[in-house]
Enzyme design. Structure first.
Site, PDB file in Angstrom:
ATOM      1  CG  ASP A 150      -7.463  -8.212   1.392  1.00 17.08           C
ATOM      2  OD1 ASP A 150      -7.922  -8.288   2.616  1.00 17.08           O
ATOM      3  OD2 ASP A 150      -6.502  -8.794   0.681  1.00 17.08           O
ATOM      4  CD  GLU A 197     -12.534  11.153 -12.276  1.00 20.57           C
ATOM      5  OE1 GLU A 197     -13.212  10.638 -12.844  1.00 20.57           O
ATOM      6  OE2 GLU A 197     -11.261  11.056 -12.588  1.00 20.57           O
TER       7      GLU A 197
END
Ligand code: NOJ
Length: 569
Positions: free
Chosen positions: A213, A272
């Site tokens: 956002d 990751e």
């Protein structure tokens, strides 16, 4: 000339998001699982088969976190908990597991620019003294003037009114949006670490990505210099500056260079994890070249293409937007995205029914021009079909697949959007695009709170009333009904997937003539022709209609105005 979605295939196969069709769910208005009048996560879970049947690849959920709902959940009080209105964390996990079972990916919304004023951090800040570490997590400043009663600078809130609110002890805090949405201080290391920890919280639970956002707003210019203009999320009807030589002025609170460091860090966090997790930027940034900086290889994966959304029903603007988007996307190696509507805009099937179908009103009420609903629906279907043929990734807003219009006569006393109140109603606000979906034409609340299809749970009145005409658009009148907007979208999505249109490339074709209202391009096996003009367009006789935006789109070998077709050999 041939334009590729993007040379994304350095990795092989391409990541799922490169050509995904992503369906936006606005949880409070999608489906109401406990029949209390407000949509919720169990409602979403119950309707996943509907989305699977439609053929989308992923779902983006607008915020469902604990929140006082001052901005419908974009004011988060606890980033790691589901608001009881929407269910529990257990409900979230169930939904995620069910989504996976239906081969749907889930993206959640992250709101990093501001918290709710009811977040413990802000409450601690208010209770703590001036200059304390608690206050440093937000943007507190002393005012000017003899008594410090003049705000620290002249910034205006995007929702209207001043962007500063004063505490009883005299200090002011910044809120680019509502008073109840204080901006975080992204120069504060604790803020940065906390947001990474929140990312990990949801990544560990298994989400496939985040919609970020106000991605362009986190970093503010040093010294918070004055800025005369008021910025709006959606700028007026002029998509392009009349004179391309005009300089675009960037407000000191948007699109500051430092913001990119944040996304480089987040990119590393996501990498990751397995499964091509992704970030999509909500960034109202101009020019397009600047926007595509957010999707450089070490930053986010996607950014919403609001230039395309703002192009309206206008062949010239649409063609320009497509061409520039694909060019810019190619430069940074990211896929382009496409979107026509979301919870902040008037729905496209309504905008395209206005006298000027490039107009971009900030909400519509009963005293404003009312759209031609039938024309809007026809054009809306044609625009959606055009969008779904483009290379790259596309976003559908809930209800787009039903051809749903905006509620254009909502009474003021029912409105909830803070922008309506902060502009004293000058902006009608965004509520009209957020009305609960119609599931069953003949059920109370059009089946919004009756998700088991057994007709047993009448449900409370939906939180916003639906217009009577919503019955015509109800899902049970469309699923499995030939010629419906839902079946049109399903057919298009199926064809798109089988023919990898999302990974294709675009070549303008002989019929392409934006000045006369015609957009025409080849992507893989399909020739796409959209007629936004006023004359029928002759189609190549040798080709057959694969998908058409309406049953009478083609007559006498020509495509009628307000329609789109996909043609194949
Ligand atoms: C963009 C969101 O889409 C909108 O609904 C919200 O009001 C603002 N950001 C503030 O969070």
């Amino acid at each position: 000339m041939s334009l590729q979605a993007a040379p994304i295939s350095q990795t092989s196969p391409a990541p799922w998001w490169a050509d995904a069709v992503i369906y936006q769910i606005y949880p409070r208005s999608f489906a109401d699982g406990n029949a209390d009048g407000m949509g919720d996560l169990p409602g979403v879970t119950a309707r996943l088969p509907y989305l699977h049947n439609l053929g989308v690849d992923a779902v983006w959920l607008s915020p469902f976190y604990v929140s006082p709902q001052a901005d419908a959940g974009y004011d988060v009080a606890d980033y790691r908990q589901v608001d009881p209105r929407f269910g529990t964390l257990q409900d979230f996990d169930t939904m995620l597991a069910e989504a996976r079972a239906h081969n749907l990916k889930i993206i959640v919304d992250l709101v990093p620019n501001h918290t709710s004023d009811e977040h413990t951090w802000f409450q601690d800040a208010v209770a703590a003294p001036v200059g304390s570490p608690e206050r440093d997590r937000y943007i507190f400043r002393d005012g000017s003037g003899d008594n410090g009663d003049v705000p620290p600078n002249n910034w205006q809130s995007i929702f209207g009114g001043n962007a500063w609110t004063r505490l009883p002890d005299g200090q002011w805090y910044l809120h680019l949006f509502d008073t109840k949405q204080p901006d975080l201080n992204w120069n504060n290391a604790e803020v940065r670490a906390e947001m990474v920890s929140i990312l990990r919280f949801w990544l560990d639970r298994g989400v496939h990505g985040f919609r970020i956002d106000v991605a362009h707003g986190l970093v503010k210019a040093d010294g918070l210099p004055d800025w005369a203009a008021q910025t709006k999320m959606v700028e007026g009807s002029e998509r392009r500056r009349p004179n391309p030589e005009d300089t675009i002025l960037t407000p000191p609170y948007f699109d500051q260079p430092g913001v990119h460091d944040i996304y480089r860090e987040w990119n590393k966090v996501l990498s990751e994890y397995d499964g091509d997790r992704m970030l999509v930027a909500e960034a109202w940034v101009e020019p397009m070249e600047q926007l595509f900086q957010y999707v450089r290889p070490d930053e986010m994966q996607q950014a919403f293409n609001f230039d395309f959304l703002l192009a309206g029903w206008d062949a010239r603007q649409i063609a320009e937007s497509i061409e520039e988007s694909l060019e810019q996307a190619g430069r940074v190696g990211a896929p382009s995205t496409w979107v026509l509507s979301n919870h902040d805009t008037v729905r496209h099937s309504t905008r395209f029914g206005l006298q000027d179908p490039t107009r971009f009103p900030k909400g519509i009420n009963a005293t404003d021009e009312q759209p031609n609903e039938e024309l809007g629906r026809t054009r809306g279907r044609a625009a959606t079909l055009l969008m779904l043929a483009l290379p790259g990734s596309a976003y559908l807003y809930q209800g787009d697949e039903l051809g749903l219009p905006e509620h254009t006569t909502l009474p003021d006393h029912l409105r909830q959007d803070p922008a309506f109140f902060r502009t004293n109603g000058v902006e009608r606000g965004r509520d009209g695009s957020r009305v609960p979906l119609p599931w069953e034409a003949d059920a109370p609340g059009f089946g919004f709170g009756d998700y088991d299809d057994a007709g047993s749970t009448p449900g409370a009145t939906p939180w916003l009333p639906q217009p009577d005409t919503f019955g015509d658009y109800a899902a049970d009148r469309q699923v499995g009904m030939s010629g419906s907007t839902y079946e049109l979208c399903r057919r298009a999505l199926d064809y798109r997937r089988r023919n990898s249109l999302g990974q294709g490339s675009l070549t303008w074709e002989r019929q392409h003539n934006p000045e006369s209202g015609v957009v025409a391009f080849q992507n893989g096996p399909v020739l796409v022709v959209a007629n936004m003009g006023i004359e029928p367009v002759k189609l190549p006789a040798a080709l057959k209609v694969e998908v058409a935006s309406s049953s009478d789109a083609v007559g006498n070998g020509a495509l009628k105005p307000n329609n789109t077709v996909w043609l194949t050999l």
